[in-house]
Design a protein around this motif. Sequence first.
Motif, short mmCIF file in Angstrom:
data_model
loop_
_atom_site.label_atom_id
_atom_site.label_comp_id
_atom_site.label_asym_id
_atom_site.label_seq_id
_atom_site.Cartn_x
_atom_site.Cartn_y
_atom_site.Cartn_z
N ILE A 1 0.85 -1.19 0.00
CA ILE A 1 0.00 0.00 0.00
C ILE A 1 0.88 1.24 0.00
O ILE A 1 1.84 1.33 0.78
CB ILE A 1 -0.93 0.02 1.23
N VAL A 2 0.57 2.17 -0.88
CA VAL A 2 1.24 3.47 -0.90
C VAL A 2 0.24 4.51 -0.41
O VAL A 2 -0.86 4.63 -0.96
CB VAL A 2 1.72 3.84 -2.32
N ALA A 3 0.59 5.23 0.65
CA ALA A 3 -0.32 6.22 1.22
C ALA A 3 0.42 7.54 1.41
O ALA A 3 1.52 7.56 1.98
CB ALA A 3 -0.88 5.73 2.55
N PHE A 4 -0.17 8.62 0.92
CA PHE A 4 0.47 9.92 1.07
C PHE A 4 -0.57 11.03 1.01
O PHE A 4 -1.67 10.87 0.48
CB PHE A 4 1.55 10.14 0.00
N ASP B 1 -5.06 -4.85 9.58
CA ASP B 1 -5.25 -6.14 8.92
C ASP B 1 -3.89 -6.83 8.78
O ASP B 1 -2.97 -6.31 8.15
CB ASP B 1 -5.89 -5.93 7.55
N ALA B 2 -3.77 -8.02 9.36
CA ALA B 2 -2.48 -8.74 9.35
C ALA B 2 -2.05 -9.12 7.94
O ALA B 2 -0.87 -9.41 7.72
CB ALA B 2 -2.59 -9.99 10.22
N ASN B 3 -2.97 -9.14 6.98
CA ASN B 3 -2.61 -9.50 5.61
C ASN B 3 -1.87 -8.38 4.89
O ASN B 3 -1.28 -8.62 3.84
CB ASN B 3 -3.86 -9.88 4.82
N ASN B 4 -1.93 -7.18 5.41
CA ASN B 4 -1.22 -6.04 4.82
C ASN B 4 0.08 -5.84 5.58
O ASN B 4 0.07 -5.45 6.75
CB ASN B 4 -2.08 -4.78 4.89
N LEU B 5 1.18 -6.11 4.91
CA LEU B 5 2.48 -6.13 5.58
C LEU B 5 3.36 -4.94 5.20
O LEU B 5 4.09 -4.40 6.04
CB LEU B 5 3.20 -7.44 5.26
N VAL B 6 3.30 -4.53 3.94
CA VAL B 6 4.23 -3.53 3.43
C VAL B 6 3.50 -2.23 3.12
O VAL B 6 2.49 -2.22 2.41
CB VAL B 6 4.94 -4.04 2.16
N LEU C 1 9.57 3.10 2.87
CA LEU C 1 9.02 1.75 2.99
C LEU C 1 9.14 1.29 4.44
O LEU C 1 10.15 1.52 5.11
CB LEU C 1 9.76 0.79 2.07
N CYS C 2 8.08 0.62 4.92
CA CYS C 2 8.13 0.02 6.25
C CYS C 2 7.35 -1.29 6.24
O CYS C 2 6.48 -1.51 5.39
CB CYS C 2 7.58 0.97 7.31
N MET D 1 6.62 -12.32 4.28
CA MET D 1 7.76 -11.57 4.81
C MET D 1 8.97 -11.71 3.88
O MET D 1 9.68 -10.73 3.61
CB MET D 1 8.12 -12.07 6.21
N GLN D 2 9.21 -12.91 3.36
CA GLN D 2 10.29 -13.10 2.40
C GLN D 2 10.05 -12.28 1.13
O GLN D 2 11.00 -11.70 0.58
CB GLN D 2 10.42 -14.59 2.06
N GLN D 3 8.81 -12.24 0.67
CA GLN D 3 8.47 -11.42 -0.50
C GLN D 3 8.73 -9.95 -0.21
O GLN D 3 9.20 -9.21 -1.07
CB GLN D 3 7.00 -11.62 -0.88
N ALA D 4 8.38 -9.51 1.00
CA ALA D 4 8.56 -8.11 1.36
C ALA D 4 10.04 -7.71 1.32
O ALA D 4 10.39 -6.64 0.81
CB ALA D 4 7.97 -7.85 2.74
#
Length: 206
Positions: free
Chosen positions: A50-53, A110-115, A172-173, A191-194
């Motif tokens: 997700i990109v938020a600004f 939401d735990a499914n959103n990691l990055v 990025l976080c 997590m590996q994908q991130a």
Amino acid sequence: MKMKRFLHWFQNSFWFHYKWHTLGALFVGVLVILFVIDMVNKENPDFSYIVAFEGYALPDLLTGIDRSAEEVLSDINGDGKVIVSGEALGLDDSQMGVASRVKFTTMLVDANNLVFILDTPTMNMLAREENAFVPLDTLGLPVDDGNPSFLRVDQTPAFQALGLTGDFPLYLCLKQLTQEQLLQPHTQAQMQQAVAFARFLLQEGH
């Protein structure tokens, strides 16, 4: 004759008394069918972020990054193709921006959103939440001066190659998860994908 009697009964008895019930049931049935079709045909991404600004979101800008990242990430859902999906949320004061803020708040829990990739105001707002994000050096990623959980990415080769740099800083976080969540195979793969996605942005090893 039987058909005429049936039509007469249908029109003067059933349809007269149950017309709106029937139309309502048909409407709900159509919605259910469309929902099922959408779920069946919906692509399941192997990695999403997700990109938020603050300001107006331009989701088309992410298309180039998604396509490039698909070349280096893994097919973790086993469907034979790699799909990367980035979603841009503009957190301005417009009606759409307010709706995006609500959606963004939901995504954060939401735990499914990691990055997440955030601009400076949004990063500063979330940086006050202790232990909300993973210290990046624990994942073997470089750490910027300042908050160790945020990595500036707008000046990375991937952004520069697509002309997405220069307007404002983006960081990025990775969201901090519980030990129970981290033990789940799907979460470990994400997590590996991130980490691979962050290295892709930095062009490390590519």
